[in-house]
Design an enzyme around this catalytic site. Structure first.
Site, PDB file in Angstrom:
ATOM      1  N   LYS A 153       0.842  -1.209   0.000  1.00  0.00           N
ATOM      2  CA  LYS A 153       0.000   0.000   0.000  1.00  0.00           C
ATOM      3  C   LYS A 153       0.879   1.261   0.000  1.00  0.00           C
ATOM      4  CE  LYS A 153      -2.119  -1.167   3.839  1.00  0.00           C
ATOM      5  NZ  LYS A 153      -1.401  -2.423   4.142  1.00  0.00           N
ATOM      6  N   ARG A 213     -10.038   0.170   8.281  1.00  0.00           N
ATOM      7  CA  ARG A 213      -9.451  -1.126   8.574  1.00  0.00           C
ATOM      8  C   ARG A 213     -10.422  -2.013   9.339  1.00  0.00           C
ATOM      9  NH1 ARG A 213      -3.875  -0.117   8.573  1.00  0.00           N
ATOM     10  NH2 ARG A 213      -2.604  -1.853   9.196  1.00  0.00           N
ATOM     11  N   ARG A 245      11.990  -5.291   4.561  1.00  0.00           N
ATOM     12  CA  ARG A 245      11.570  -3.889   4.440  1.00  0.00           C
ATOM     13  C   ARG A 245      12.470  -2.975   5.258  1.00  0.00           C
ATOM     14  NH1 ARG A 245       5.619  -1.773   5.408  1.00  0.00           N
ATOM     15  NH2 ARG A 245       5.772  -2.942   7.348  1.00  0.00           N
ATOM     16  N   ARG A 262      11.128  -1.357  10.941  1.00  0.00           N
ATOM     17  CA  ARG A 262      10.040  -1.028  11.856  1.00  0.00           C
ATOM     18  C   ARG A 262       9.946  -2.065  12.976  1.00  0.00           C
ATOM     19  NH1 ARG A 262       4.889   0.333   8.141  1.00  0.00           N
ATOM     20  NH2 ARG A 262       3.900  -1.001   9.685  1.00  0.00           N
ATOM     21  N   ARG A 276      -0.220  -9.419  13.144  1.00  0.00           N
ATOM     22  CA  ARG A 276      -0.845  -8.411  12.265  1.00  0.00           C
ATOM     23  C   ARG A 276      -1.656  -9.093  11.170  1.00  0.00           C
ATOM     24  NH1 ARG A 276       4.192  -5.209  10.502  1.00  0.00           N
ATOM     25  NH2 ARG A 276       2.757  -3.996   9.231  1.00  0.00           N
TER      26      ARG A 276
HETATM   27  P1  AP5 Z   1       4.776  -1.563   1.862  1.00  0.00           P
HETATM   28  O1  AP5 Z   1       4.417  -0.744   0.669  1.00  0.00           O
HETATM   29  O2  AP5 Z   1       5.528  -0.908   2.958  1.00  0.00           O
HETATM   30  O3  AP5 Z   1       3.483  -2.313   2.417  1.00  0.00           O
HETATM   31  P2  AP5 Z   1       2.206  -1.770   3.177  1.00  0.00           P
HETATM   32  O4  AP5 Z   1       1.027  -2.428   2.562  1.00  0.00           O
HETATM   33  O5  AP5 Z   1       2.214  -0.279   3.251  1.00  0.00           O
HETATM   34  O6  AP5 Z   1       2.499  -2.444   4.596  1.00  0.00           O
HETATM   35  P3  AP5 Z   1       2.384  -1.860   6.061  1.00  0.00           P
HETATM   36  O7  AP5 Z   1       3.123  -2.819   6.951  1.00  0.00           O
HETATM   37  O8  AP5 Z   1       2.802  -0.434   6.128  1.00  0.00           O
HETATM   38  O9  AP5 Z   1       0.876  -1.991   6.292  1.00  0.00           O
HETATM   39  P4  AP5 Z   1       0.137  -2.102   7.609  1.00  0.00           P
HETATM   40  O10 AP5 Z   1      -1.223  -1.964   7.114  1.00  0.00           O
HETATM   41  O11 AP5 Z   1       0.386  -3.298   8.436  1.00  0.00           O
HETATM   42  O12 AP5 Z   1       0.811  -0.955   8.496  1.00  0.00           O
HETATM   43  P5  AP5 Z   1       0.353   0.514   8.816  1.00  0.00           P
HETATM   44  O13 AP5 Z   1       1.547   1.362   8.818  1.00  0.00           O
HETATM   45  O14 AP5 Z   1      -0.818   0.905   8.002  1.00  0.00           O
HETATM   46  O15 AP5 Z   1       5.580  -2.844   1.340  1.00  0.00           O
HETATM   47  C1  AP5 Z   1       6.110  -3.810   2.219  1.00  0.00           C
HETATM   48  C2  AP5 Z   1       7.485  -4.273   1.721  1.00  0.00           C
HETATM   49  O16 AP5 Z   1       7.344  -4.978   0.493  1.00  0.00           O
HETATM   50  C3  AP5 Z   1       8.453  -3.104   1.422  1.00  0.00           C
HETATM   51  O17 AP5 Z   1       9.743  -3.516   1.776  1.00  0.00           O
HETATM   52  C4  AP5 Z   1       8.314  -2.904  -0.103  1.00  0.00           C
HETATM   53  O18 AP5 Z   1       9.482  -2.367  -0.678  1.00  0.00           O
HETATM   54  C5  AP5 Z   1       8.038  -4.321  -0.578  1.00  0.00           C
HETATM   55  N1  AP5 Z   1       7.155  -4.390  -1.745  1.00  0.00           N
HETATM   56  C6  AP5 Z   1       6.032  -3.632  -1.989  1.00  0.00           C
HETATM   57  N2  AP5 Z   1       5.461  -3.994  -3.151  1.00  0.00           N
HETATM   58  C7  AP5 Z   1       6.214  -5.018  -3.661  1.00  0.00           C
HETATM   59  C8  AP5 Z   1       6.130  -5.823  -4.847  1.00  0.00           C
HETATM   60  N3  AP5 Z   1       5.156  -5.662  -5.746  1.00  0.00           N
HETATM   61  N4  AP5 Z   1       7.088  -6.783  -5.019  1.00  0.00           N
HETATM   62  C9  AP5 Z   1       8.094  -6.947  -4.113  1.00  0.00           C
HETATM   63  N5  AP5 Z   1       8.228  -6.222  -2.974  1.00  0.00           N
HETATM   64  C10 AP5 Z   1       7.297  -5.260  -2.758  1.00  0.00           C
HETATM   65  O19 AP5 Z   1      -0.176   0.325  10.324  1.00  0.00           O
HETATM   66  C11 AP5 Z   1       0.695  -0.006  11.387  1.00  0.00           C
HETATM   67  C12 AP5 Z   1      -0.103  -0.208  12.668  1.00  0.00           C
HETATM   68  O20 AP5 Z   1      -0.809   1.007  13.011  1.00  0.00           O
HETATM   69  C13 AP5 Z   1      -1.227  -1.266  12.598  1.00  0.00           C
HETATM   70  O21 AP5 Z   1      -0.736  -2.565  12.842  1.00  0.00           O
HETATM   71  C14 AP5 Z   1      -2.192  -0.769  13.679  1.00  0.00           C
HETATM   72  O22 AP5 Z   1      -1.737  -1.114  14.967  1.00  0.00           O
HETATM   73  C15 AP5 Z   1      -2.104   0.744  13.536  1.00  0.00           C
HETATM   74  N6  AP5 Z   1      -3.126   1.276  12.599  1.00  0.00           N
HETATM   75  C16 AP5 Z   1      -2.892   1.873  11.389  1.00  0.00           C
HETATM   76  N7  AP5 Z   1      -4.045   2.219  10.794  1.00  0.00           N
HETATM   77  C17 AP5 Z   1      -5.041   1.821  11.630  1.00  0.00           C
HETATM   78  C18 AP5 Z   1      -6.461   1.867  11.559  1.00  0.00           C
HETATM   79  N8  AP5 Z   1      -7.100   2.397  10.493  1.00  0.00           N
HETATM   80  N9  AP5 Z   1      -7.172   1.360  12.607  1.00  0.00           N
HETATM   81  C19 AP5 Z   1      -6.557   0.828  13.678  1.00  0.00           C
HETATM   82  N10 AP5 Z   1      -5.217   0.742  13.810  1.00  0.00           N
HETATM   83  C20 AP5 Z   1      -4.461   1.232  12.794  1.00  0.00           C
HETATM   84 ZN    ZN Z   2       2.326   1.117   4.857  1.00  0.00          ZN
END
Ligand code: AP5
Ligand code: ZN
Length: 215
Positions: free
Chosen positions: A13, A88, A123, A156, A167
């Site tokens: 994402k 989410r 990552r 992270r 997660r």
């Molecule tokens: P990346 O693009 O970083 O993936 P992402 O989908 O953004 O993953 P996140 O871990 O950031 O998502 P998340 O939803 O768990 O975390 P968030 O920060 O939102 O890609 C991942 C890796 O793969 C990278 O190394 C990238 O280079 C690689 N990659 C990408 N595309 C690729 C491809 N096509 N091929 C190969 N490699 C690739 O949330 C964190 C925490 O915050 C949550 O756990 C929760 O506790 C809290 N939180 C956030 N939002 C909410 C909400 N709305 N409600 C409640 N709690 C929340």
């Molecule tokens: Zn992210």
């Protein structure tokens, strides 16, 4: 354009958001980035969020909904925005609809769990900007350094394998129901597109497929 990026942790994402925000000149609203900034700043919100994030759990709907409503009311969101990591849960999606926000597209990036675990371990992130890299699939120009600022990249805390599994479990229980939720909404709302992209493909292929599906 108002878009939602939907997908498991590590689906890509944040990676696709970097491209889409440039392409459409809209701000990225990443609730994860906002929470990490609050933790870094040591605010009350950050303190509350830290325990949940470190355990791989979600932060409460109440906190998140308030935070997003405030953010989308800001001037730079007037012409649209890209939601990354929100909604989410079903209550978060309901809150968005009740606030009268009309979404143009929901983009689901579909990646199986086995691929996710491998991605997370490689990552590296620039926390201040939210830019993410991968040691193999998307390496920075200089090892360990952010391409734009040259600052140090970090791993992270919630990318530790045990937390990643939690997660993923939370994703399947609480977020995956939004797939059906928005497919159903798209079948009833004329201007809402639901797009599913195979997120196991190379980053630039995913970009191209999203773009052609949006046009
Ligand atoms: P990346 O693009 O970083 O993936 P992402 O989908 O953004 O993953 P996140 O871990 O950031 O998502 P998340 O939803 O768990 O975390 P968030 O920060 O939102 O890609 C991942 C890796 O793969 C990278 O190394 C990238 O280079 C690689 N990659 C990408 N595309 C690729 C491809 N096509 N091929 C190969 N490699 C690739 O949330 C964190 C925490 O915050 C949550 O756990 C929760 O506790 C809290 N939180 C956030 N939002 C909410 C909400 N709305 N409600 C409640 N709690 C929340
Ligand atoms: Zn992210």
């Amino acid at each position: 354009m108002k878009c939602i990026l939907l997908g498991a942790p590590g689906a890509g994402k944040g990676t696709q958001a970097q491209f889409l925000t440039k392409e459409f000149s809209i701000p990225q609203i990443s609730t994860g980035d906002m929470l990490r900034a609050a933790i870094k700043a040591g605010t009350e919100l950050g303190l509350k969020a830290k325990a949940a994030i470190d355990a791989g759990q979600l932060v409460s709907d109440e906190i998140i909904i308030g935070m997003v409503k405030e953010r989308i009311a800001e001037d730079d969101c007037a012409n649209g925005f890209l939601l990354d990591g929100f909604p989410r849960t079903v209550p978060q999606a309901d809150a968005l609809a009740e606030a009268g926000v009309s979404i143009d597209a929901v983009i689901e990036i579909d990646v199986p769990d086995e691929v996710i675990v491998e991605r997370m371990s490689g990552r590296r992130a620039h926390l201040a900007s939210g830019r993410t890299y991968h040691v193999v699939y998307n390496p920075p120009k200089e090892e360990g350094k952010d391409d734009v600022t040259g600052e140090e990249l970090v791993q992270r805390d919630d990318d530790k394998p045990a937390v990643v599994l939690d997660r993923l479990r939370v994703y399947h229980e609480q977020t995956a129901p939004l797939v059906g939720y928005y497919k159903d909404a798209a079948s009833k709302i004329e201007n809402l597109k639901y797009i599913t992209i195979d997120g196991t493909q190379a980053i630039d292929t995913v970009e191209k497929e999203i773009l052609s599906a949006l046009k």
